[in-house]
Design a protein around this motif. Structure first.
Motif, PDB file in Angstrom:
ATOM      1  N   THR A   1       0.844  -1.189   0.000  1.00 48.90           N
ATOM      2  CA  THR A   1       0.000   0.000   0.000  1.00 48.90           C
ATOM      3  C   THR A   1       0.877   1.235   0.000  1.00 48.90           C
ATOM      4  O   THR A   1       1.890   1.285   0.698  1.00 48.90           O
ATOM      5  CB  THR A   1      -0.907   0.024   1.251  1.00 48.90           C
ATOM      6  OG1 THR A   1      -1.690  -1.162   1.272  1.00 48.90           O
ATOM      7  CG2 THR A   1      -1.830   1.219   1.240  1.00 48.90           C
ATOM      8  N   ALA A   2       0.470   2.217  -0.781  1.00 54.50           N
ATOM      9  CA  ALA A   2       1.156   3.506  -0.802  1.00 54.50           C
ATOM     10  C   ALA A   2       0.105   4.600  -0.799  1.00 54.50           C
ATOM     11  O   ALA A   2      -0.936   4.470  -1.441  1.00 54.50           O
ATOM     12  CB  ALA A   2       2.051   3.623  -2.032  1.00 54.50           C
ATOM     13  N   SER A   3       0.374   5.656  -0.067  1.00 52.10           N
ATOM     14  CA  SER A   3      -0.592   6.739   0.061  1.00 52.10           C
ATOM     15  C   SER A   3       0.139   8.067   0.144  1.00 52.10           C
ATOM     16  O   SER A   3       1.236   8.147   0.708  1.00 52.10           O
ATOM     17  CB  SER A   3      -1.436   6.514   1.321  1.00 52.10           C
ATOM     18  OG  SER A   3      -2.421   7.502   1.435  1.00 52.10           O
ATOM     19  N   GLY A   4      -0.480   9.092  -0.403  1.00 53.30           N
ATOM     20  CA  GLY A   4       0.131  10.414  -0.353  1.00 53.30           C
ATOM     21  C   GLY A   4      -0.852  11.476  -0.801  1.00 53.30           C
ATOM     22  O   GLY A   4      -1.913  11.168  -1.354  1.00 53.30           O
ATOM     23  N   PRO A   5      -0.516  12.735  -0.580  1.00 53.59           N
ATOM     24  CA  PRO A   5      -1.427  13.811  -0.987  1.00 53.59           C
ATOM     25  C   PRO A   5      -1.477  13.944  -2.504  1.00 53.59           C
ATOM     26  O   PRO A   5      -0.487  13.749  -3.192  1.00 53.59           O
ATOM     27  CB  PRO A   5      -0.819  15.057  -0.344  1.00 53.59           C
ATOM     28  CG  PRO A   5       0.612  14.711  -0.120  1.00 53.59           C
ATOM     29  CD  PRO A   5       0.669  13.236   0.094  1.00 53.59           C
ATOM     30  N   THR A   6      -2.651  14.260  -2.999  1.00 50.58           N
ATOM     31  CA  THR A   6      -2.830  14.498  -4.427  1.00 50.58           C
ATOM     32  C   THR A   6      -2.283  15.891  -4.756  1.00 50.58           C
ATOM     33  O   THR A   6      -2.541  16.855  -4.042  1.00 50.58           O
ATOM     34  CB  THR A   6      -4.325  14.435  -4.797  1.00 50.58           C
ATOM     35  OG1 THR A   6      -4.826  13.157  -4.406  1.00 50.58           O
ATOM     36  CG2 THR A   6      -4.539  14.622  -6.282  1.00 50.58           C
ATOM     37  N   GLU A   7      -1.521  15.974  -5.820  1.00 55.21           N
ATOM     38  CA  GLU A   7      -0.901  17.243  -6.187  1.00 55.21           C
ATOM     39  C   GLU A   7      -1.933  18.207  -6.737  1.00 55.21           C
ATOM     40  O   GLU A   7      -2.839  17.823  -7.472  1.00 55.21           O
ATOM     41  CB  GLU A   7       0.181  17.009  -7.234  1.00 55.21           C
ATOM     42  CG  GLU A   7       1.351  16.218  -6.716  1.00 55.21           C
ATOM     43  CD  GLU A   7       2.384  15.958  -7.793  1.00 55.21           C
ATOM     44  OE1 GLU A   7       2.152  16.325  -8.964  1.00 55.21           O
ATOM     45  OE2 GLU A   7       3.417  15.374  -7.459  1.00 55.21           O
TER      46      GLU A   7
END
Length: 135
Positions: free
Chosen positions: A119-125
């Motif tokens: 799983t990978a997660s991060g803020p949407t640019e």
């Protein structure tokens, strides 16, 4: 009578008997070690595919479909046999993008089905302007 007692105490063939009893256990142990090494490797493949898909899907002009396509390309390049029947889920909102990659690990030990995921997660640019900009 002494010849009969001597033959009963004779240990000829004991090594063969011990080998027949111990060898299947050693082979099973070796297969289990290989199986869990494949699980470890499959987890790294899934995590890599998820990270690559996240990098693609979180870009400002990208879509969730772009992320899924990138994950599929990464899986095809790295682990098409090790991570069988892969599934890719991309959840992209305006604030957060999350990618989940999972699948079934190639079986070495018959009857043992194991799964691996990443799983990978991060803020949407998104492009923003500094607060208080008067231009």
């Amino acid at each position: 009578m002494t010849a009969l007692l001597r033959r009963l105490r004779d240990d000829r063939g004991a090594a063969s008997t011990q080998l027949v009893l111990v060898l299947p256990g050693l082979l099973l142990l070796a297969l289990l070690i290989v199986q869990f090494a494949l699980v470890w490797h499959a987890r790294h493949i899934a995590q890599f595919a998820a990270q690559r898909a996240l990098a693609t899907a979180r870009a400002e002009e990208a879509t969730a479909a772009d992320g899924r396509a990138q994950a599929r390309r990464s899986l095809a390049a790295l682990g098409s046999r090790i991570l069988a029947a892969p599934s890719v889920a991309v959840d992209r909102t305006t604030a957060q993008t999350t990618v989940r990659v999972g699948g079934t690990v190639m079986a070495v030990v018959p009857g043992l089905t194991l799964h691996a995921s990443g799983t990978a997660s991060g803020p949407t640019e998104k492009i923003t302007t500094p607060a208080g900009d008067r231009s």
